[in-house]
Scaffold this motif. Sequence first.
Motif, PDB file in Angstrom:
ATOM      1  N   ASP A 441       0.871  -1.181   0.000  1.00  0.00           N
ATOM      2  CA  ASP A 441       0.000   0.000   0.000  1.00  0.00           C
ATOM      3  C   ASP A 441       0.905   1.228   0.000  1.00  0.00           C
ATOM      4  O   ASP A 441       1.580   1.508   0.997  1.00  0.00           O
ATOM      5  CB  ASP A 441      -0.898   0.005   1.245  1.00  0.00           C
ATOM      6  CG  ASP A 441      -1.983   1.068   1.152  1.00  0.00           C
ATOM      7  OD1 ASP A 441      -1.715   2.139   0.568  1.00  0.00           O
ATOM      8  OD2 ASP A 441      -3.101   0.819   1.663  1.00  0.00           O
ATOM      9  N   PRO A 442       0.978   1.965  -1.098  1.00  0.00           N
ATOM     10  CA  PRO A 442       1.919   3.096  -1.182  1.00  0.00           C
ATOM     11  C   PRO A 442       1.647   4.203  -0.174  1.00  0.00           C
ATOM     12  O   PRO A 442       2.481   5.085   0.007  1.00  0.00           O
ATOM     13  CB  PRO A 442       1.739   3.598  -2.623  1.00  0.00           C
ATOM     14  CG  PRO A 442       0.407   3.077  -3.058  1.00  0.00           C
ATOM     15  CD  PRO A 442       0.203   1.792  -2.337  1.00  0.00           C
ATOM     16  N   ILE A 494      10.498   1.096  -3.174  1.00  0.00           N
ATOM     17  CA  ILE A 494      10.813   1.230  -1.743  1.00  0.00           C
ATOM     18  C   ILE A 494      11.269   2.651  -1.416  1.00  0.00           C
ATOM     19  O   ILE A 494      10.898   3.209  -0.372  1.00  0.00           O
ATOM     20  CB  ILE A 494      11.894   0.206  -1.338  1.00  0.00           C
ATOM     21  CG1 ILE A 494      11.325  -1.222  -1.417  1.00  0.00           C
ATOM     22  CG2 ILE A 494      12.425   0.487   0.060  1.00  0.00           C
ATOM     23  CD1 ILE A 494      12.359  -2.311  -1.216  1.00  0.00           C
ATOM     24  N   LYS A 495      12.018   3.271  -2.314  1.00  0.00           N
ATOM     25  CA  LYS A 495      12.569   4.592  -2.035  1.00  0.00           C
ATOM     26  C   LYS A 495      11.614   5.733  -2.355  1.00  0.00           C
ATOM     27  O   LYS A 495      11.817   6.856  -1.886  1.00  0.00           O
ATOM     28  CB  LYS A 495      13.864   4.779  -2.841  1.00  0.00           C
ATOM     29  CG  LYS A 495      15.011   3.876  -2.383  1.00  0.00           C
ATOM     30  CD  LYS A 495      16.236   4.072  -3.251  1.00  0.00           C
ATOM     31  CE  LYS A 495      17.377   3.159  -2.804  1.00  0.00           C
ATOM     32  NZ  LYS A 495      18.573   3.309  -3.676  1.00  0.00           N
ATOM     33  N   MET A 496      10.590   5.487  -3.150  1.00  0.00           N
ATOM     34  CA  MET A 496       9.674   6.579  -3.535  1.00  0.00           C
ATOM     35  C   MET A 496       8.909   7.090  -2.307  1.00  0.00           C
ATOM     36  O   MET A 496       8.710   6.395  -1.315  1.00  0.00           O
ATOM     37  CB  MET A 496       8.681   6.100  -4.599  1.00  0.00           C
ATOM     38  CG  MET A 496       7.726   5.025  -4.119  1.00  0.00           C
ATOM     39  SD  MET A 496       6.292   4.809  -5.179  1.00  0.00           S
ATOM     40  CE  MET A 496       5.198   6.054  -4.494  1.00  0.00           C
ATOM     41  N   ALA A 497       8.473   8.349  -2.395  1.00  0.00           N
ATOM     42  CA  ALA A 497       7.689   8.937  -1.310  1.00  0.00           C
ATOM     43  C   ALA A 497       6.311   8.282  -1.257  1.00  0.00           C
ATOM     44  O   ALA A 497       5.744   7.908  -2.294  1.00  0.00           O
ATOM     45  CB  ALA A 497       7.546  10.441  -1.533  1.00  0.00           C
ATOM     46  N   GLN A 498       5.767   8.156  -0.049  1.00  0.00           N
ATOM     47  CA  GLN A 498       4.467   7.516   0.075  1.00  0.00           C
ATOM     48  C   GLN A 498       3.345   8.432  -0.417  1.00  0.00           C
ATOM     49  O   GLN A 498       3.478   9.655  -0.411  1.00  0.00           O
ATOM     50  CB  GLN A 498       4.189   7.108   1.531  1.00  0.00           C
ATOM     51  CG  GLN A 498       4.068   8.257   2.508  1.00  0.00           C
ATOM     52  CD  GLN A 498       5.387   8.538   3.189  1.00  0.00           C
ATOM     53  OE1 GLN A 498       6.458   8.175   2.689  1.00  0.00           O
ATOM     54  NE2 GLN A 498       5.325   9.180   4.346  1.00  0.00           N
ATOM     55  N   LEU A 499       2.241   7.809  -0.833  1.00  0.00           N
ATOM     56  CA  LEU A 499       1.067   8.576  -1.220  1.00  0.00           C
ATOM     57  C   LEU A 499       0.445   9.217   0.015  1.00  0.00           C
ATOM     58  O   LEU A 499       0.594   8.707   1.126  1.00  0.00           O
ATOM     59  CB  LEU A 499       0.019   7.659  -1.862  1.00  0.00           C
ATOM     60  CG  LEU A 499       0.279   7.103  -3.263  1.00  0.00           C
ATOM     61  CD1 LEU A 499      -0.938   6.312  -3.718  1.00  0.00           C
ATOM     62  CD2 LEU A 499       0.582   8.190  -4.249  1.00  0.00           C
ATOM     63  N   PRO A 500      -0.292  10.332  -0.149  1.00  0.00           N
ATOM     64  CA  PRO A 500      -1.022  10.885   0.992  1.00  0.00           C
ATOM     65  C   PRO A 500      -2.108   9.903   1.432  1.00  0.00           C
ATOM     66  O   PRO A 500      -2.534   9.041   0.656  1.00  0.00           O
ATOM     67  CB  PRO A 500      -1.625  12.186   0.435  1.00  0.00           C
ATOM     68  CG  PRO A 500      -1.625  12.007  -1.049  1.00  0.00           C
ATOM     69  CD  PRO A 500      -0.446  11.153  -1.369  1.00  0.00           C
TER      70      PRO A 500
END
Length: 574
Positions: A441-442, A494-500
């Motif tokens: 779940d991003p 894994i390194k990307m910013a999470q979604l709001p």
Amino acid sequence: MASRRTVYIEAPKGRLSDSMDLRRKLVDKRVGPVRENAERVKDLPLQDVDYRKMLGKRNWLCDEEQPSPPTAQKGKRPKADNGNLTEREHYSMFPQLQRGQQQMVTETGPQLSLWLKMIICDLHLYTIVEEKGFLDLMRSLGHKNPPSAADVYSEMVQMFDQTKEKVRKALEATKSVTLACDFWNSKAVQFLTVTCHLINKSWKQESFVLETTLVPEKSSSDSNINQLYKIAARWGIEKKVHVVVTNANNLDMAVQKVGWKHLSCFAKTLDKVVRQITKHASVGKVLKRCCDVAHFFCFNAEAGKKLREAQIKLDLPRQSLITAKGNAWLSTLSMLERISEQHEALKEALIETDKLRLVLNEDDRNVMRDIIKALCLFKEVTEAMKRDQHCSASNIIPCLEKLKRKLKEQKENDVAQLLAKHLCSDQFRPADWLTMSTALDPRYKHFVLSDPVIAKSFKEKFLDEMYLIAKAENLPVTEASLHKSNFGELENYIKMAQLPREGNPLSFWRYNYKRLASFAPEYLNIVTTAVPLDRAFDVQKSQLMSSRRSVLPPELLDMMLFLNGNCSTEVGRD
């Protein structure tokens, strides 16, 4: 913009009954031939004519496009093209269904689906349409001929068969499903309602109620799961099931025997946590006394009368007490909040009824306040889950982490500290596949992937699964080459910013990381509770559903709950 009007198509002429012929003559005498000018019926009082019969029992509705009516001049009534009625007046006289609304036209008129919608949504017996009170209400609203019970039942069976076929097709088109099993009791008899959850090809969440069946009186965990397996087999999804969510105890081993994974209903897990603190002497004592107080005033008419008198005297809200349902934390919270609010009135009523042993002393009230403060945090967290439009099992770990943090912040609250301690114990440690669900779940992946050990395990698991799939499909790849080609995608995710938090994880996977996205539906279609969230964390809705389904006869129970779960939002849908 084109508007829509109702056009009545005249049925073939035939001999009318004597009563109908007399009615026709009355209408013709007062307003002229109806078939030549149906619009003039507006001048006829409702008690003198039934519009549907007046137009012939076999007339039917169709829709026709026409230009929008001319704008009315100031001070003048707008006229329709024929000079008789405006479109608005025509619609008020002859109501039509909204675009896309399901309907079955019968001799009783085109409104049958509206009756069925009410019966399905509110779980009424279909015979309600022939009960005196209902008929009086309909006549007062101008409906002279509501459908018969036989008509409603006939359409219900037809809709049941049609919906079953639609559900079967939806299940055939998916690769992975989650089963939610609600074990519930009615009149000392236990039932099982099975719901299927999936993510379709358009990356939309879908849920279907499959069956409701009687649970044998002396059933075991193995027999219950065997019964569930047979239901899955009847729908052809026994090999598509990966996870089963239940609100029953001791099913882990039985579920694993058929090759599925088991998740305890999150609402039940929270109940289990609260049950642990009742073993603490001071907490258990106060909860027992509060339960005794609630039962005394709820089931003793004289005590209830004294309470109402005290409420009036002290100018307190005239509300009854609430009894806790077993060890359910939400009903326990409701009970304690009501007792706290009505403490002064309760104290006076207990003194008058000579029940001084039930009066809460100051120490008891302090413990009660601590319990309320701690359980309000449970309510805060679950309310956030209810507001989440894309809630799945991936929410569980973030919610538990948030709950533990907030409980620990109440440092002077001994009850909160006890709850936090139990939540941190090994028995509430999430399973590996639940961790993987959160990782996919991003919005919440940072809760687990920030741990290097879990991140490494995450990469290894999905690289291995990709290799197994490629091998099963006989693709000419080696394990090393497959790992090399997919390792970069995993690292980037894994390194990307999470979604709001308000983001849509399904839309994210629909357009990003195509190879990794193929695993997302299997983990994101897992629900958190065995019943819908709005019932799992709402005492009133849960009690309402329990009371309504408990009055349904066994022979109608499966069909009614099936239609309620699958059609209550479709009948009458725009």
